[in-house]
Design a protein around this motif. Sequence first.
Motif, PDB file in Angstrom:
ATOM      1  N   SER A   1       0.820  -1.228   0.000  1.00  0.00           N
ATOM      2  CA  SER A   1       0.000   0.000   0.000  1.00  0.00           C
ATOM      3  C   SER A   1       0.849   1.270   0.000  1.00  0.00           C
ATOM      4  CB  SER A   1      -0.930   0.012   1.216  1.00  0.00           C
ATOM      5  OG  SER A   1      -0.169  -0.048   2.412  1.00  0.00           O
ATOM      6  N   LYS A   2       2.167   1.125   0.363  1.00  0.00           N
ATOM      7  CA  LYS A   2       3.049   2.314   0.423  1.00  0.00           C
ATOM      8  C   LYS A   2       3.983   2.418  -0.785  1.00  0.00           C
ATOM      9  CE  LYS A   2       1.824   3.571   4.660  1.00  0.00           C
ATOM     10  NZ  LYS A   2       2.684   3.520   5.817  1.00  0.00           N
ATOM     11  N   GLN A   3       3.944   1.425  -1.655  1.00  0.00           N
ATOM     12  CA  GLN A   3       4.950   1.289  -2.717  1.00  0.00           C
ATOM     13  C   GLN A   3       5.082   2.530  -3.603  1.00  0.00           C
ATOM     14  OE1 GLN A   3       4.660  -2.428  -4.720  1.00  0.00           O
ATOM     15  NE2 GLN A   3       6.131  -1.922  -6.307  1.00  0.00           N
ATOM     16  N   ASP A   4       3.958   3.163  -3.938  1.00  0.00           N
ATOM     17  CA  ASP A   4       3.992   4.270  -4.899  1.00  0.00           C
ATOM     18  C   ASP A   4       4.004   5.644  -4.246  1.00  0.00           C
ATOM     19  OD1 ASP A   4       3.935   2.485  -7.085  1.00  0.00           O
ATOM     20  OD2 ASP A   4       1.764   2.236  -6.831  1.00  0.00           O
ATOM     21  N   THR A   5       4.099   5.703  -2.929  1.00  0.00           N
ATOM     22  CA  THR A   5       4.107   7.012  -2.258  1.00  0.00           C
ATOM     23  C   THR A   5       5.472   7.673  -2.408  1.00  0.00           C
ATOM     24  OG1 THR A   5       4.767   6.013  -0.162  1.00  0.00           O
ATOM     25  CG2 THR A   5       2.394   6.250  -0.559  1.00  0.00           C
ATOM     26  N   ASP A   6       5.482   9.012  -2.332  1.00  0.00           N
ATOM     27  CA  ASP A   6       6.740   9.757  -2.482  1.00  0.00           C
ATOM     28  C   ASP A   6       7.736   9.410  -1.383  1.00  0.00           C
ATOM     29  OD1 ASP A   6       5.832  10.986  -4.739  1.00  0.00           O
ATOM     30  OD2 ASP A   6       5.139  12.810  -3.731  1.00  0.00           O
ATOM     31  N   GLU A   7       7.228   9.259  -0.127  1.00  0.00           N
ATOM     32  CA  GLU A   7       8.157   8.997   0.976  1.00  0.00           C
ATOM     33  C   GLU A   7       8.809   7.620   0.869  1.00  0.00           C
ATOM     34  OE1 GLU A   7       3.931   8.483   2.849  1.00  0.00           O
ATOM     35  OE2 GLU A   7       4.894   9.790   1.392  1.00  0.00           O
ATOM     36  N   ALA A   8       8.192   6.706   0.098  1.00  0.00           N
ATOM     37  CA  ALA A   8       8.757   5.356  -0.044  1.00  0.00           C
ATOM     38  C   ALA A   8       9.914   5.312  -1.042  1.00  0.00           C
ATOM     39  CB  ALA A   8       7.673   4.374  -0.469  1.00  0.00           C
ATOM     40  N   GLN A   9      10.012   6.326  -1.912  1.00  0.00           N
ATOM     41  CA  GLN A   9      10.986   6.253  -3.013  1.00  0.00           C
ATOM     42  C   GLN A   9      12.435   6.208  -2.539  1.00  0.00           C
ATOM     43  OE1 GLN A   9       9.812   5.426  -6.035  1.00  0.00           O
ATOM     44  NE2 GLN A   9       7.946   5.474  -4.789  1.00  0.00           N
TER      45      GLN A   9
ATOM     46  N   ARG B   1      15.944  -0.708   8.692  1.00  0.00           N
ATOM     47  CA  ARG B   1      15.251  -0.568   9.970  1.00  0.00           C
ATOM     48  C   ARG B   1      14.482   0.754  10.041  1.00  0.00           C
ATOM     49  NH1 ARG B   1      14.260  -5.476  11.699  1.00  0.00           N
ATOM     50  NH2 ARG B   1      16.109  -6.707  12.140  1.00  0.00           N
ATOM     51  N   ARG B   2      15.052   1.797   9.439  1.00  0.00           N
ATOM     52  CA  ARG B   2      14.317   3.076   9.411  1.00  0.00           C
ATOM     53  C   ARG B   2      13.064   2.940   8.552  1.00  0.00           C
ATOM     54  NH1 ARG B   2      16.988   8.670   7.361  1.00  0.00           N
ATOM     55  NH2 ARG B   2      18.065   8.587   9.364  1.00  0.00           N
ATOM     56  N   GLY B   3      13.200   2.288   7.386  1.00  0.00           N
ATOM     57  CA  GLY B   3      12.044   2.054   6.517  1.00  0.00           C
ATOM     58  C   GLY B   3      10.977   1.237   7.225  1.00  0.00           C
ATOM     59  N   GLU B   4      11.426   0.272   8.054  1.00  0.00           N
ATOM     60  CA  GLU B   4      10.497  -0.556   8.827  1.00  0.00           C
ATOM     61  C   GLU B   4       9.764   0.303   9.872  1.00  0.00           C
ATOM     62  OE1 GLU B   4      10.829  -4.873  11.001  1.00  0.00           O
ATOM     63  OE2 GLU B   4      12.333  -3.374  11.547  1.00  0.00           O
ATOM     64  N   SER B   5      10.509   1.166  10.575  1.00  0.00           N
ATOM     65  CA  SER B   5       9.887   1.988  11.620  1.00  0.00           C
ATOM     66  C   SER B   5       8.920   3.015  11.029  1.00  0.00           C
ATOM     67  CB  SER B   5      10.960   2.709  12.458  1.00  0.00           C
ATOM     68  OG  SER B   5      11.643   3.662  11.666  1.00  0.00           O
ATOM     69  N   GLU B   6       9.128   3.380   9.754  1.00  0.00           N
ATOM     70  CA  GLU B   6       8.222   4.322   9.090  1.00  0.00           C
ATOM     71  C   GLU B   6       7.039   3.609   8.428  1.00  0.00           C
ATOM     72  OE1 GLU B   6      10.466   6.814   6.443  1.00  0.00           O
ATOM     73  OE2 GLU B   6      11.734   7.602   8.054  1.00  0.00           O
TER      74      GLU B   6
END
Length: 712
Positions: free
Chosen positions: A193-201, A225-230
């Motif tokens: 669900s987060k794949q196409d969001t700007d913050e995921a890039q 780990r940061r990507g996981e916490s977000e």
Amino acid sequence: MNQFTKFIAQRLNLHEKSVENTLALLEEGCTIPFISRYRKERTGNLDEVQIAHISDLNDRLKEMQKRKETICKTITEQEKMTPELQQRIDDCWDSTELEDIYLPFKPKRRTRAQVARERGLEPLAKIIMLQRENNPKLAAQKFVKGEIANVDEAIQGAQDIIAEHISENEVSRNQLRGAFRRTASITSKVVKSKQDTDEAQKYRDYFDWTEPLRRCSSHRLLAMRRGESEGILRVSISPIDEECIERLQRQYVRYRSACGTLVAEAAEDAYKRLLKPSIENEYAALSKEQADEEAITVFSENLRQLLLSAPLGQKRVMGIDPGFRTGCKVVCLDAQGNLLHHDAIFPHPPVNKRMQASVAVERMIDKYHIEAIAIGNGTASRETVDFIKSLISHLSPAPKVFTVSEDGASVYSASKVARDEFPDEDVTVRGAVSIGRRLMDPLAELVKIDPKSIGVGQYQHDVDQTKLKHSLDQTVESCVNLVGVNLNTASQHLLTYVSGLGPVLAKNIVDYRKDNGAFTSRSQLKKVPRLGPAAYQQCAGFLRINDAKNPLDNSAVHPESYHIVEEMAHDCGCSVAELVNDKTLQKTIDIKKYVREDVGIPTLTDIMSELEKPGRDPREQLEEFEFDPNVKEIDDLVEGMVLPGIVTNITNFGCFVDIGVHQDGLVHVSQLADRFVRDPNEVVKLHQHVKVRVMEVDLRRNRISLSMKGVE
């Protein structure tokens, strides 16, 4: 002797006597800089890093001792303590092993095994574990009563007890740890669900990533780990499940029988439900801890280099915080960094008052006898540098122009320290003052800012904050005491970091200075309220007094050693001042003559070094720098271009270089040199002037790839 001396000496490969004396000095309240500088004979010439390691390990062992006491108390209260168990706990100094010993006795919530025990199924579990019963169902029939409805339920309860027993067995746990160490992989998947969001890039590289855990670098692990916490990534660590289950079953299944099959099933359940999640959590924590340590080491080294950046020295400086719409805030400082005047100029669009700005700057340079100009490296920096250089080109002598990092200036300008220094000025003035003072003395100014805001770290907000603060505080203290502090000009904040001082004594020194004027000798420090003999001993050698009556007061020679220099001067037939100023006389001194029980060759060598260059600054000389005048925006970059740049940050995977386009480029570690580079610090230093080649420009992600290979 400290109870941990022998253990620390063996672990750090140091002499027991050195460790024993160091621990004694630390217990007496001596600081690490003081011990490493002035107690070399007692420590066997240990350096700051070794002393810090002794101190940290001693603290960890003290914590483990407290943990042991808690564990022993809990087991004793359960009436399960035996002399053998007590001995094992006493001899154990590995935290993982200690927790394994404690695990079977650790109070836990009601587990499936606990419920089964309460139902009286432990004897059945033992029968199945022995694997001598040909018909376990027949044996289980005896336990079908009360809450147990049938044979299958009895066997399931017995298997739950077996599974918990296997999961708490030290051999099983260590076996699985070995498998994790050898074969575990770390896997990262994007949350769909987060794949196409700007913050995921920014995590795009880790949307579908797997690699062996032992090869995963600290920056990649911290990024995942940061990507996981977000909430953008899901991260897991796993060995090869089939191999682990098979090895566990081989350990517990003795015979091919009905009971053996039940034990095999219990072993698989123990692995999937209990052991694997437990050891995965352990390895997740362990790998994170190791990544934290690497990141903290990188950050501390960068901070050290930044704090020890070359100072301009005591010159009259103009500081400029550049901007377009809001204009450029200009301050004029005297040679001590005091604010003399401030103004705002608008030489750039959209205001475009270039003529008025030119007149104002020329007037300030003339009126305040400006010798150097510091310009912040943020928005409108290049345009302001060009404007100032064209404006002063006809002056003789023209002030030198320097670009200064603005990182953290806004944090300082809004801080309590800044408000206390400039209660009547707004944040823009305070920010410009900080830029000007950074040029004069980076160390004195940067210690006022939380190190995490200085912008030289690697995932500094993701690591253990307590460990990070401890390491950074040690680094700041080390740098301040290495350089030494001018007792008559140092701010209260800078004095706080001097060995043996702290916020209260630093304030008392500043108040005493205000009431009584400048210090004329170190011994005057004894008159400062609450600064007793112990604090005086710790701080005196690191405080400098320019133009003091005794020239040793402006050196790193400690007052406790003044009598040695006086004896040397007497033997040479001259005064201390004459000895300090005469290199020929110094060369005639045989230091072996002055060896005493408490003063050895290391201290005497340091004294001679100070006499040769009293009050010397260990930092390098400041050099001017210019960006390529034809490159000002990222759109101006062309692959293959060779450009001048400044190293702004160093990480494990390379270094970032400012090439003047408002976006730092990355020189990957593989592009630093024409040879293999293990540590980027072997090749580059913070604020080093380098030449780089543009390899790739990614406008979408605003990334610039650079290389130093084959670039002169």
